[in-house]
Structure formats: structure tokens, C-alpha cells
Design an enzyme around this catalytic site. Structure first.
Site: not given
Ligand SMILES: NC(=O)c1ccc[n+]([C@@H]2O[C@H](COP(=O)([O-])OP(=O)(O)OC[C@H]3O[C@@H](n4cnc5c(N)ncnc54)[C@H](O)[C@@H]3O)[C@@H](O)[C@H]2O)c1
Length: 255
Positions: A161, A154
Site C-alpha cells: 500500500k 498487515y
Molecule cells: N476491506 C478493507 O478493510 C479495506 C480497507 C482499505 C482499503 N481496502 C482496499 O480496497 C480494495 C478492494 O478490496 P475489498 O476490501 O473491497 O475486498 P474484495 O475482496 O471485495 O476485493 C478485492 C478484489 O481484488 C480482486 N483481485 C485479486 N487479485 C486480482 C488480480 N490478479 N486481478 C484482478 N483483480 C484481482 C478480487 O477479485 C476482488 O474483487 C483493495 O485494494 C483493498 O486493499 C480495503
């Protein structure tokens, strides 16, 4: 209109596919009485196509959270669809490849800076851009991956984060006077585009399968989305600066 979020107006960022956590948030929010406005980054026509899979059509506003002009114009663009906001969802994360997958010691500052700009600082930027539309009782919610520990692969996203978790506490402190809450959901691993971009992400999948007391589905975004909804509802009126774990209980268990 009935439901947990009846009458609430939400701005939801971060939809890119129907596996996005944000998509589940938007879908459940609509099913629970909320009006949803989406923002999309980059591939707007794709986001619009995905938005059509929601129970109700939702407008999509272009937003790159690192673009000062987009941020400055956001409130006016949102006002074309709703007259205010009760909730804002930050579901955004990005780190260049050098920052992930074991590259911690070698990632250059320019790449780390991008990761922090998009994944950490943007939490404050988004909240401030939406603030003119918000009133006491409003809530900002973001998504983290438990940053109290160093995880394999990570790397700088973990640092981003940790910053996000701190930024949420500072936002809680600074916006508390206006009656606005800031909380995060710490989700377990979910197979989204963001997750797939992390080389070695499978390690999390195996760890969760072995250790989460409640078990864990890698493809069910709904538990994390439900927590986001709950935090934006009227049922957490005195909770801010908090992190709610939605990880099958993994964080509570020693190795
Ligand atoms: N998937 C996991 O395992 C997980 C676990 C814990 C937290 N998260 C967090 O959840 C959140 C959503 O991620 P996800 O897993 O749904 O993946 P995802 O890829 O579906 O979503 C990530 C989003 O970030 C957007 N993004 C990236 N750069 C950007 C910018 N400059 N301006 C605006 N938007 C931008 C992308 O367009 C995308 O829609 C993130 O913060 C991620 O770190 C994910």
C-alpha cells in the site's frame, strides 16, 4: 440523466461479492447517472451473478491485472460497451498468506513479489491499459489502507500500500499533462473477502471502534464509495496525487 456522475463512463474493477467496496462504487455510480463496465477476476460467473444485483445490468470483462494479454486487450473489450472512459476504479488487492498476519520477517520474495504485482504495480498497469479510452478531465481512483504507519498483521500488504500511494503520486505526475488525475481513498477497515483473509483483522475493528472520532461501521462501504465517486466527478478538477481518508477520522488521532 442527472446526478453527480451524469453521463460519465466508468470502468470498475474489484467486484467479487456485494460487500466489495467496488460493488458499492458501481451501485452508487449508476444511481448517480454513470454508465458502468465491470471487470472480474477468476470466478467470472460469480461476478456476473453479483453484477445482476446492481440497479442496471453491467457488462463484466475478464481481467487479471497481472496478465499482459488481458491488459493489452482491455481497451478493445471496453469499447464494445462504451466509446470512452471518464473514470477508472482500481479496487484490487491480494497478498499470499505468508505476507500477512505477522509473517513479515519470514515471507519469501516470491510471495512478496506477488503482493506487489497485484496490489501496487497493477495500479499503473490498469491506468495504462485504460489510457487509450481516456480524455482530459478523466480520473483514476484506487483504494489504500493508510500506509504511513506499520500496522500489526498487515505486514507486506502495508508495504504494497505504501508503494501504491507512491505509484499514485507518480501516475499523477506522468498523466497530469494529459489532464488525467490520480487519487486514492484511504478507507478504514471493512468486512470484505480481502479483509477476512488477513489473520488478526479483528484488531483493526476494535481499534477503530475505540478511536475513530466519528465512529466507524465495519459493514458500510458507502462512505468510501462516495469518496471514490466524488474524486471522479467534476468537483475535484484540480486535485491529483491526493489521498482522502475515509476512516471516521482515525488517522488524525494520536494513541
Ligand atoms: N476491506 C478493507 O478493510 C479495506 C480497507 C482499505 C482499503 N481496502 C482496499 O480496497 C480494495 C478492494 O478490496 P475489498 O476490501 O473491497 O475486498 P474484495 O475482496 O471485495 O476485493 C478485492 C478484489 O481484488 C480482486 N483481485 C485479486 N487479485 C486480482 C488480480 N490478479 N486481478 C484482478 N483483480 C484481482 C478480487 O477479485 C476482488 O474483487 C483493495 O485494494 C483493498 O486493499 C480495503
Amino acid at each position: 440523466m442527472s446526478g453527480l456522475l451524469a453521463g460519465k463512463r466508468l470502468l470498475v474493477t474489484g467486484v467479487i461479492t456485494d460487500a466489495s467496496i467496488a460493488f458499492s462504487v458501481a451501485k452508487l455510480a449508476q444511481e448517480n447517472g454513470a454508465q458502468v463496465v465491470l471487470t472480474g477476476y477468476g470466478r467470472l460467473s460469480l461476478v456476473e451473478r453479483i453484477a445482476r444485483r446492481l440497479p442496471e445490468p453491467a457488462p463484466v470483462i475478464e481481467l487479471d491485472v497481472t496478465d499482459a494479454e488481458h491488459l493489452a486487450g482491455l481497451a478493445d473489450k471496453v469499447r464494445e460497451h462504451v466509446d470512452g472512459l471518464d473514470g477508472v476504479v482500481h479496487s484490487i488487492g491480494f497478498a499470499p498468506q505468508s505476507c500477512l498476519g505477522g509473517g513479515f520477517l519470514d515471507a519469501p520474495w516470491e510471495d512478496v513479489a506477488t503482493a506487489l504485482h497485484v496490489s501496487t504495480y497493477s495500479y499503473k498497469s490498469l491506468a495504462m491499459a485504460a489510457l487509450p479510452l481516456m480524455q482530459p478531465g478523466g480520473a483514476v481512483v484506487g483504494l489504500t489502507f493508510d500506509a504511513t504507519k506499520a500496522w500489526p498483521v498487515y505486514d507486506w500488504m502495508g508495504v504494497a500500500k505504501a508503494g501504491l500511494e507512491s505509484a499514485s503520486r507518480y501516475l499523477a505526475m506522468h498523466l497530469g499533462k494529459q489532464g488525467i488525475r490520480s487519487n486514492l481513498v484511504a478507507a478504514g477497515p471493512l468486512r470484505t473477502i480481502a479483509a477476512k483473509s488477513i489473520p488478526g483483522f479483528e484488531q483493526f475493528e476494535t481499534a477503530w471502534a475505540e478511536r475513530a472520532p466519528l465512529g466507524w461501521s465495519l459493514t458500510d462501504q458507502e462512505p468510501a464509495a462516495r469518496a471514490c465517486l466524488a474524486l471522479m466527478s467534476d468537483w475535484f478538477p484540480a486535485t491529483t496525487g491526493e489521498i482522502v481518508h475515509v476512516d471516521g477520522g482515525y488517522h488524525a488521532i494520536g494513541a
